[in-house]
Design an enzyme around this catalytic site. Structure first.
Site, PDB file in Angstrom:
ATOM      1  N   ASP A  11      34.956  52.614  43.974  1.00  0.00           N
ATOM      2  CA  ASP A  11      34.435  51.451  44.690  1.00  0.00           C
ATOM      3  C   ASP A  11      34.645  51.545  46.194  1.00  0.00           C
ATOM      4  OD1 ASP A  11      34.075  50.517  42.054  1.00  0.00           O
ATOM      5  OD2 ASP A  11      36.035  49.552  42.069  1.00  0.00           O
TER       6      ASP A  11
ATOM      7  N   GLU B  47      25.892  44.520  40.650  1.00  0.00           N
ATOM      8  CA  GLU B  47      27.220  44.178  41.173  1.00  0.00           C
ATOM      9  C   GLU B  47      27.355  44.768  42.572  1.00  0.00           C
ATOM     10  OE1 GLU B  47      30.195  45.987  38.674  1.00  0.00           O
ATOM     11  OE2 GLU B  47      29.123  47.878  38.579  1.00  0.00           O
TER      12      GLU B  47
END
Length: 559
Positions: A16, A191
């Site tokens: 991420d 997302e």
């Protein structure tokens, strides 16, 4: 000078990624899940070579990760810089619970005058969903985009990307919520929203396709920040699966059937955009390198792709394809600095603080159980709960950052009860680990060494015949040689003795994201437990990890 960037640029536990440039300095923040201190921060001057400079939650006690289940915890920290205030900002999620697909989360913001801190105490701003990011517009307004998690039956899941205005002075959201997008593709699992502004337009970058084999980086744009947003016709413009598929409303994130054997790297997605001082552009993204059998022991790592703006105002990879590569061109007119290579680590435990690569699961490493003062020149680990616990365990571990590495330590330990152990370990979470330990048979009074395994929560004694130590042998050195899918544990009783293998090489692929249905990574470290009176301790002389540089190495994962 021209050079090539090898992926992953940050190997091992580095998912991420959020990338940020300020001046000629580049920074990346990564998720850390159940590990303390939370939020890894890396620095680079050339995008090819990165070094760990610390953790944003190092001095914070407000975020409690005790009890965190895999893979909850600290998710998707986002870096930003506000030129008007001169402050660096981090906004992040603490995932509390994932049961019932409710995804209970708390979102926080914090700031600092520099990337080295000090970071302010995290301030809670809401629980609408997860993966928030903070955008500072050039008109002085601040905005947060978040995935609003959908929990209602009969509605499209996982949810909608939502925009809210942020009061930076009072650190709170205010005003109406604007629903911007349910995704720019049919891949589903939208997302990780990030906002950017380029040539007067607002760009929304998202991750879609799940954080597994169907992952991708998606771009949408609008003339106004509140929308409406249109999708790039070439979406996803970075992916490991560059073909159309429909998976909306499908909660599966792994999506094994979407594995692409022709992709140099897998799971490319969750992108974050930066430019260079000379006007070049790059996207940092997570990636993975599963070994044969589709097993990713190193978890999700950080990769980079060079990108360009097209004439019609979209982003494309520099080679004009959409398939993420294991190499990408470096920055023009920049000389790379390989001395910033962050592979491996070593701590002789002779300083005032632990090496910043050492993290502890669930609880913070504090002086009462991980002491550098009680026996100066050594690390004293007081035995905590068993490694099956998600609360008060005494473990310090570094990320495994290569397919081939050696980990080594030496400890002095005098157990008096069979429930006391200390040693060297490979560790994924509380239910999956290997532990080369020293313990005692308190019926005979003899110390011994053996290997324990936890696999899917089941404990196995891998050494039916214990290796008994001499009666006066309190110190022992342990070593672990990892070679891709296996680990060979060994020991020696004195520094001038050669290493002796303890048992055969062991399969470690059960400590992979795919085997566990998680998305963290295997770590390597030292630990001690004491289920007697929590009074025992082990003194460690040193801990080191010597890694080979396996960046650019990839496999046909189906072999």
């Amino acid at each position: 000078m021209s050079y090539t960037i090898k992926n992953p640029v940050i190997p091992g536990l580095a998912p991420d990624p959020s990338i940020l440039r300020v001046g000629e300095d580049y920074y990346i923040a990564n998720s850390t899940f159940h590990w303390n201190p939370g939020i890894q921060l890396f620095h680079s001057r050339d995008l090819a070579n990165w070094e760990l400079i610390g953790q944003a939650l190092k001095d914070d006690s407000t975020i409690d990760l005790r009890g965190t289940s895999t893979p909850a915890g600290i998710w998707a920290p986002h870096l930003s810089y506000d030129p008007q205030s001169g402050l660096f900002w981090i906004i992040f999620s603490q995932m509390i619970n994932m049961d019932g697909r409710m995804f209970d989360t708390n979102n926080y913001v914090m700031h600092a005058p520099s990337m080295n801190g000090p970071w302010s105490t995290p301030v809670y701003i809401g629980s609408i969903g997860f993966d928030p990011s903070l955008f500072h517009d050039d008109d002085g307004r601040h905005w947060v985009v978040t995935l609003e998690w959908e929990t209602r039956f009969g509605y499209e899941q996982p949810g909608t990307i939502v925009l809210e205005e942020f009061d930076a002075e009072n650190e709170k959201l205010f005003g109406p919520s604007y629903r911007l997008s349910k995704g720019g593709t049919d891949r589903g699992c939208v997302e990780a929203p990030h906002l950017y502004k380029h040539d007067g337009r607002y760009y929304l970058m998202t991750a879609e396709g799940g954080t597994g084999f169907g992952h991708g980086v998606v771009l949408q744009r609008a003339d106004q920040i509140t929308g409406p947003y249109e999708s790039d016709p070439n979406n996803p413009f970075i992916t490991s699966t560059p073909y159309y598929f429909f998976r909306k409303n499908d909660p599966d994130s792994n999506r094994f059937d979407l594995y692409n054997p022709d992709a140099p790297i897998q799971k490319a997605g969750h992108g974050s955009l930066t430019d260079t001082p000379n006007g070049e552009w790059y996207v940092a993204h997570l990636m993975s390198r599963p070994m044969p059998g589709l097993k990713s022991t190193l978890g999700r790592e950080t990769g980079l792709q060079k990108v360009e703006w097209t004439k019609d105002g979209w982003l494309k990879m520099a080679d004009s394809s959409t398939l993420a590569k294991d190499t990408t061109p470096g920055i023009s007119n920049v000389t790379p600095d390989p001395t910033m290579n962050d592979l491996g680590m070593e701590d002789q435990f002779d300083g005032a603080e632990l090496d910043m690569h050492l993290l502890s699961p669930y609880r913070h490493a504090t002086e009462d159980w991980a002491s550098l003062k009680e026996n100066p020149g050594k690390l004293r680990l007081h035995g905590g709960q068993s490694f099956f616990s998600r609360f008060d365990v005494s473990i310090l571990a570094a990320r495994a950052d290569s397919f081939v590495f050696d980990a080594e330590t030496k400890l002095d330990f005098k157990p008096i009860h069979f429930s006391q152990s200390a040693g060297l370990m490979l560790y994924y979470d509380n239910n999956n680990w290997l532990f080369l330990r020293k313990s005692i048979n308190d019926e005979t009074g003899q110390n011994f060494i053996d290997i324990l395994q936890a696999k899917q929560g089941k404990r196995t004694d891998l050494q039916r015949v214990k290796l008994t130590l001499p009666a006066d042998q309190t110190a022992v050195a342990f070593k672990c040689h990892v070679d891709h899918q296996t680990a060979q544990f060994s020991y020696r009783l004195s520094d001038d003795q050669s290493w002796q293998n303890l048992g055969p090489a062991l399969d470690i692929t059960f400590m992979s994201d795919e085997a566990i249905d998680g998305f963290t990574a295997m770590m390597v470290g030292i630990g001690a437990w004491d289920a007697f009176h929590h009074e025992s301790y082990a003194d460690f002389d040193y801990f080191k990890v010597v890694s080979q540089d396996s960046r650019g190495e990839h496999f046909d994962g189906l072999q």
